[in-house]
Scaffold this active site. Structure first.
Site, PDB file in Angstrom:
ATOM      1  CG  ASP A 165      -1.641  -1.252   1.587  1.00  0.00           C
ATOM      2  OD1 ASP A 165      -1.291  -2.389   0.925  1.00  0.00           O
ATOM      3  OD2 ASP A 165      -2.663  -0.945   2.494  1.00  0.00           O
ATOM      4  CG  ASP A 185      -2.471  -4.096  -1.392  1.00  0.00           C
ATOM      5  OD1 ASP A 185      -3.540  -3.413  -1.156  1.00  0.00           O
ATOM      6  OD2 ASP A 185      -2.261  -5.238  -0.928  1.00  0.00           O
ATOM      7  CG  ASP A 186      -5.862  -0.611  -1.094  1.00  0.00           C
ATOM      8  OD1 ASP A 186      -6.595  -1.048  -2.123  1.00  0.00           O
ATOM      9  OD2 ASP A 186      -6.086  -1.250   0.121  1.00  0.00           O
ATOM     10  NE  ARG A 238     -11.706  -3.180  -3.492  1.00  0.00           N
ATOM     11  CZ  ARG A 238     -10.873  -4.112  -3.176  1.00  0.00           C
ATOM     12  NH1 ARG A 238      -9.421  -3.818  -2.767  1.00  0.00           N
ATOM     13  NH2 ARG A 238     -11.320  -5.303  -3.116  1.00  0.00           N
ATOM     14  CE  LYS A 240     -10.198  -2.378   0.601  1.00  0.00           C
ATOM     15  NZ  LYS A 240      -8.849  -3.309   0.487  1.00  0.00           N
TER      16      LYS A 240
END
Ligand SMILES: *[C@@H]1O[C@H](CO)[C@@H](O)[C@H](O)[C@H]1NC(C)=O
Ligand SMILES: *[C@@H]1O[C@H](CO)[C@@H](O)[C@H](O)[C@H]1NC(C)=O
Ligand SMILES: *[C@@H]1O[C@H](CO)[C@@H](O)[C@H](O)[C@H]1NC(C)=O
Ligand SMILES: *[C@@H]1O[C@H](CO)[C@@H](O)[C@H](O)[C@H]1NC(C)=O
Ligand SMILES: *[C@@H]1O[C@H](CO)[C@@H](O)[C@H](O)[C@H]1NC(C)=O
Ligand SMILES: *[C@@H]1O[C@H](CO)[C@@H](O)[C@H](O)[C@H]1NC(C)=O
Ligand SMILES: *[C@@H]1O[C@H](CO)[C@@H](O)[C@H](O)[C@H]1NC(C)=O
Ligand SMILES: *[C@@H]1O[C@H](CO)[C@@H](O)[C@H](O)[C@H]1NC(C)=O
Ligand SMILES: *[C@@H]1O[C@H](CO)[C@@H](O)[C@H](O)[C@H]1NC(C)=O
Length: 328
Positions: A165, A185-186, A238, A240
């Site tokens: 991330d 990743d993010d 996104r 979540k």
């Protein structure tokens, strides 16, 4: 004890980092090799300190640091950290086993921001073992950050670098802008906090610009993403929340003027069934998501991607979504 000095204190080798904590004007002059099993702890800088990085600081591979450790910590109030002539190299290639923070060899995170009311600009990060910036202090700006974790890109479909991330944010009043990220990743993951501004950033190779995953007790209020590009990533936009999580909320989320390119799973994704290791398919409503504004989001997903737009909400747990100018 000695009084703070504004005389420039120059660090040219690892042993000199600690001595410069008495100065408000620190120059980290690479090349510097940080020995194995050691960290650089600048969590107690004097208020108003300037830290300039020239050249490269490389951290040797260590075997005893897990994800609770940071290779570098920046703390203090009203710090100006200027890395525009510098590079931090985490030697990630010595750690990557495809398992990231979830297993395999222990791996440290890279850059903890405990500082408050501070500016961090220009640093290049090379090959972070796992997570890169963990932002826990309030009122900070990160400007012109370069992340180059391309050496950790998958090989023949196999993960190499994982959980890398770029910006994990658990803080309020944070601006991240004009940055260029290549990771796995993010690009940003907001875990809690608010008043978070993410402007003019390019994100390549990762999992998208994310709110979450949001766990029990976490609240997010006010995230503004504007003028960003997300390419060759699993997701674009996104949100979540973790399945069965409660006592929190996500609200006032704005994504505007976002370009997507070659997204491989979901262009836009809002899901309330998240579980690390795989969403379970049945959403729960304990963390409601409200006031979500998606404006001018366009671009492409790949031919084998799942959906352009995927929304999986529990009954009554998502409200006041306004989508305008979506063309994915
Ligand atoms: C750390 O580096 C030293 C010197 O290169 C080496 O002898 C030692 O084995 C290393 N320690 C670990 C745990 O890798
Ligand atoms: C990390 O290692 C320390 C000991 O050095 C241990 O106390 C801690 O539980 C470990 N954390 C994780 C997340 O594995
Ligand atoms: C952040 O800035 C606000 C407004 O200036 C101030 O009230 C607050 O105390 C600051 N937070 C920190 C941690 O300095
Ligand atoms: C945000 O932080 C900046 C300092 O970085 C401060 O000037 C500003 O007042 C803060 N804003 C709020 C709303 O706290
Ligand atoms: C983003 O880029 C645009 C165009 O280059 C510029 O006008 C704007 O000031 C930038 N925004 C920030 C927050 O730096
Ligand atoms: C987004 O880009 C436009 C056009 O370059 C610019 O006018 C605007 O200020 C930018 N927004 C931000 C928040 O930087
Ligand atoms: C969520 O809660 C339900 C009801 O208590 C339980 O049956 C289920 O196993 C939980 N799911 C997870 C992933 O914890
Ligand atoms: C939509 O966003 C793109 C990318 O930032 C920008 O070039 C375009 O001008 C925006 N369109 C509108 C109608 O604002
Ligand atoms: C929807 O969001 C807008 C903008 O934040 C707000 O003014 C309005 O009150 C919200 N509506 C509801 C029902 O929450």
């Amino acid at each position: 004890t000695s009084t703070p000095s504004s005389t420039v204190c120059t660090v040219t080798k690892y042993a000199e980092f600690a001595g410069c904590l008495k100065s408000t004007n620190i120059v980290i002059q690479g090349p510097i090799l940080v020995p194995n099993e050691t960290l650089v702890d600048y969590s107690n800088l004097l208020p108003g300190s300037n830290v300039k990085v020239n050249g490269e600081v490389t951290w040797s591979h260590s075997t005893s640091f897990n994800k609770s450790y940071f290779l570098f910590t920046l703390g203090g109030d009203q710090i100006t950290f200027d890395g525009s002539e510098g590079r931090f190299n985490g030697n990630g290639q010595e750690y990557w086993d495809g398992l990231g923070a979830n297993g395999g060899l222990p791996k440290p995170k890279f850059f903890r921001v405990k500082a408050t009311n501070s500016l961090i600009k220009g640093i290049t990060i090379k090959n972070s073992p796992i997570h890169i910036f963990s932002i826990a202090g309030n009122n900070n700006t990160l400007d012109g950050i370069q992340v180059d974790n391309t050496d950790g890109d998958p090989v023949n479909g196999q993960q190499v670098g994982h959980n890398t991330d770029a910006f994990d944010v658990s803080a309020t009043n944070i601006t991240i802008k004009n940055s260029y990220i290549r990771n796995q990743d993010d690009c940003m993951a907001v875990n809690k906090g608010g008043d978070i501004h993410f402007f003019n950033n390019t994100c390549i190779g990762g999992h998208g610009i994310s709110i979450g995953s949001i766990s029990t007790g976490a609240t997010v209020d006010g995230v503004f993403v504007d003028n960003c590009t997300i390419a060759n990533s699993e997701n674009g936009v996104r949100i979540k929340t973790v399945v069965n999580a409660t006592n929190g909320y996500v609200r006032n989320i704005h994504y505007s003027n976002v370009i997507l390119d070659a997204i491989t799973i979901y262009g836009i994704d809002i899901q309330q069934d998240y579980l690390n290791g795989g969403p379970i398919g049945v959403p729960t409503g304990g963390i409601p998501v409200s006031n979500v504004f998606l404006t001018n989001i366009s671009g492409t997903i790949t031919s084998d991607a799942k959906y352009s737009v995927y929304i999986l909400c529990a009954d009554g747990a998502c409200s006041n979504f306004t989508f305008t100018g979506i063309n994915v």
